[in-house]
Write a protein that holds these residues in place. Structure first.
Motif, short mmCIF file in Angstrom:
data_model
loop_
_atom_site.label_atom_id
_atom_site.label_comp_id
_atom_site.label_asym_id
_atom_site.label_seq_id
_atom_site.Cartn_x
_atom_site.Cartn_y
_atom_site.Cartn_z
N GLY B 59 -31.30 3.07 56.56
CA GLY B 59 -31.92 4.38 56.46
C GLY B 59 -32.84 4.74 57.61
N LEU B 60 -32.62 4.11 58.76
CA LEU B 60 -33.47 4.41 59.92
C LEU B 60 -32.77 5.33 60.92
N ALA B 61 -31.43 5.31 60.90
CA ALA B 61 -30.68 6.14 61.84
C ALA B 61 -29.50 6.76 61.11
N ASP B 62 -28.95 7.81 61.71
CA ASP B 62 -27.76 8.45 61.16
C ASP B 62 -26.78 8.71 62.28
N SER B 63 -25.50 8.75 61.92
CA SER B 63 -24.49 9.02 62.94
C SER B 63 -23.67 10.24 62.55
N ARG B 64 -23.15 10.89 63.56
CA ARG B 64 -22.26 12.02 63.36
C ARG B 64 -20.95 11.63 64.03
N ARG B 65 -19.84 11.90 63.40
CA ARG B 65 -18.56 11.49 63.97
C ARG B 65 -17.83 12.68 64.57
N GLY B 66 -16.65 12.40 65.11
CA GLY B 66 -15.84 13.47 65.69
C GLY B 66 -16.29 13.81 67.10
N ALA B 67 -15.89 14.99 67.56
CA ALA B 67 -16.27 15.43 68.89
C ALA B 67 -17.73 15.85 68.89
N GLY B 68 -18.43 15.62 70.00
CA GLY B 68 -19.86 15.91 70.05
C GLY B 68 -20.63 15.05 69.09
N ALA B 69 -20.10 13.84 68.87
CA ALA B 69 -20.73 12.95 67.91
C ALA B 69 -21.84 12.13 68.58
N GLY B 70 -22.50 11.31 67.79
CA GLY B 70 -23.56 10.48 68.34
C GLY B 70 -24.57 10.10 67.27
N TRP B 71 -25.70 9.62 67.73
CA TRP B 71 -26.71 9.08 66.83
C TRP B 71 -27.99 9.89 66.85
N MET B 72 -28.66 9.91 65.70
CA MET B 72 -29.97 10.55 65.63
C MET B 72 -30.86 9.70 64.72
N LEU B 73 -32.15 9.96 64.80
CA LEU B 73 -33.07 9.24 63.93
C LEU B 73 -33.02 9.82 62.52
N ALA B 74 -33.18 8.96 61.54
CA ALA B 74 -33.24 9.43 60.16
C ALA B 74 -34.66 9.77 59.76
N ARG B 75 -35.62 9.22 60.52
CA ARG B 75 -37.04 9.51 60.30
C ARG B 75 -37.70 9.68 61.66
N ASP B 76 -38.87 10.22 61.65
CA ASP B 76 -39.62 10.34 62.89
C ASP B 76 -40.04 8.96 63.39
N LEU B 77 -40.22 8.84 64.68
CA LEU B 77 -40.65 7.56 65.26
C LEU B 77 -41.93 7.05 64.62
N ALA B 78 -42.81 7.95 64.27
CA ALA B 78 -44.08 7.54 63.67
C ALA B 78 -43.91 6.96 62.27
N ALA B 79 -42.76 7.21 61.66
CA ALA B 79 -42.52 6.74 60.30
C ALA B 79 -41.65 5.49 60.27
N ILE B 80 -41.43 4.89 61.44
CA ILE B 80 -40.64 3.66 61.50
C ILE B 80 -41.49 2.56 62.12
N THR B 81 -41.75 1.51 61.36
CA THR B 81 -42.50 0.38 61.91
C THR B 81 -41.53 -0.68 62.40
N LEU B 82 -42.03 -1.59 63.21
CA LEU B 82 -41.19 -2.69 63.68
C LEU B 82 -40.78 -3.59 62.52
N LEU B 83 -41.58 -3.58 61.44
CA LEU B 83 -41.16 -4.33 60.26
C LEU B 83 -39.91 -3.72 59.64
N ASP B 84 -39.85 -2.40 59.59
CA ASP B 84 -38.65 -1.73 59.09
C ASP B 84 -37.44 -2.16 59.90
N VAL B 85 -37.59 -2.16 61.22
CA VAL B 85 -36.48 -2.51 62.09
C VAL B 85 -36.12 -3.99 61.88
N TYR B 86 -37.13 -4.84 61.84
CA TYR B 86 -36.91 -6.27 61.65
C TYR B 86 -36.13 -6.55 60.37
N GLN B 87 -36.55 -5.93 59.30
CA GLN B 87 -35.88 -6.17 58.01
C GLN B 87 -34.45 -5.64 58.00
N ALA B 88 -34.21 -4.62 58.80
CA ALA B 88 -32.87 -4.04 58.83
C ALA B 88 -31.88 -4.95 59.55
#
Lengths: 147, 147
Positions: B59-88
């Motif tokens: 639940g930290l990132a989201d992806s879009r598929r197809g043409a013009g696809a790519g990745w975006m954040l699911a939350r703001d940077l300020a709402a993601i700690t390194l612990l969240d990333v570590y646990q993921a």
DNA sequence: TGCAGTTGTAACAACTATCGTTACGACTAG
DNA sequence: CTAGTCGTAACGATAGTTGTTACAACTGCA
């Protein structure tokens, strides 16, 4: 989810070995052989000797060679912390930076290294602080309490 | 001394990727491609996609598929700690007990497991506490300050 | 509708670390 | 001298990580 078999069991084995030697010595024996320790740990004597060699270089254990040889503690259990053991057997850090240098032309690629290093230093310090709280005497007390 | 190449660089790469996406989005872009991120990290796009797949499940990132696809954040940077990333991305503990069950007939072999588990729990808690102190917003601030 | 671009994921090779094992020389108490 | 143990090299098996290729699935856009 991966079972992560590669996680470090070295600290566990090292603490086990030293605690075993300490208890054995308190029961009146001079030295413990790698074979005796290996039996308790359930592994091969060479694995124990390899590990104790590092602990010996760090000044935590001593060995006697020849007939009637074996291992003894270089300090009392109360004078050995888990941090001492950890530092003797784990040379590398818990977290590493990139293997390949990130793009220095990119703002993030350029600045992420120092930024993460600062965090990792704090994390390692906290880990060491925590390991330093427990001595092998504490471990032995817990072990005997569980019996 | 061993160079310990196996030390975890995943947390570094994951933080790098998410921070890069965050900065890219703040500059007005909707999504970032794994190829763009891989260029900054200096690795292969598949490595990035593999890592972001885990971050997406957490639940930290989201992806879009197809043409013009790519990745975006699911939350703001300020709402993601390194612990969240570590646990993921890191399922396993830092320290493990014995691979083979130690001799249960031996006092030490019997009691060492619970004794070390108690210590390891405290160490992991300290590590998590430390990682939770830093958000990706903090990381980005450090990154921009270094530039 | 079809094309182009990207994700999601499998598969594979290369590299490294770890562990258990065998082997053997070095050493020393008795 | 002999027996018992350490110290260490060497090797195979196992497993985790990374980089790479490949390709199906998906979707915005002309």
């Amino acid at each position: 989810m991966e079972s992560d078999v590669s996680a470090n069991s070295r600290l566990t084995i090292a603490a086990h070995a030293l605690t075993w030697i300490g208890l054995y010595q308190r029961r009146g024996h001079e030295v413990a052989t790698s074979e005796q320790i290996a039996t308790s740990v359930n592994t091969n004597p060479v694995v124990i000797r390899r590990l104790l060699a590092k602990l010996s270089k760090a000044g935590l254990a001593d060995s006697r060679r020849g007939a009637g040889a074996g291992w003894m503690l270089a300090r009392d259990l109360a004078a050995i912390t888990l941090l001492d053991v950890y530092q003797a057997i784990e040379p590398g850090p818990v977290f590493a930076l990139h293997r390949a240098t990130p793009d220095p032309e990119c703002v993030v690629g350029h600045g992420i290294g120092p930024a993460m290093t600062a965090v990792y230093d704090d994390v390692e310090a906290a880990l060491r602080r925590e390991l330093a709280k427990t001595t092998l005497e504490d471990v032995l007390r817990d072990v005997l309490k569980a019996a």
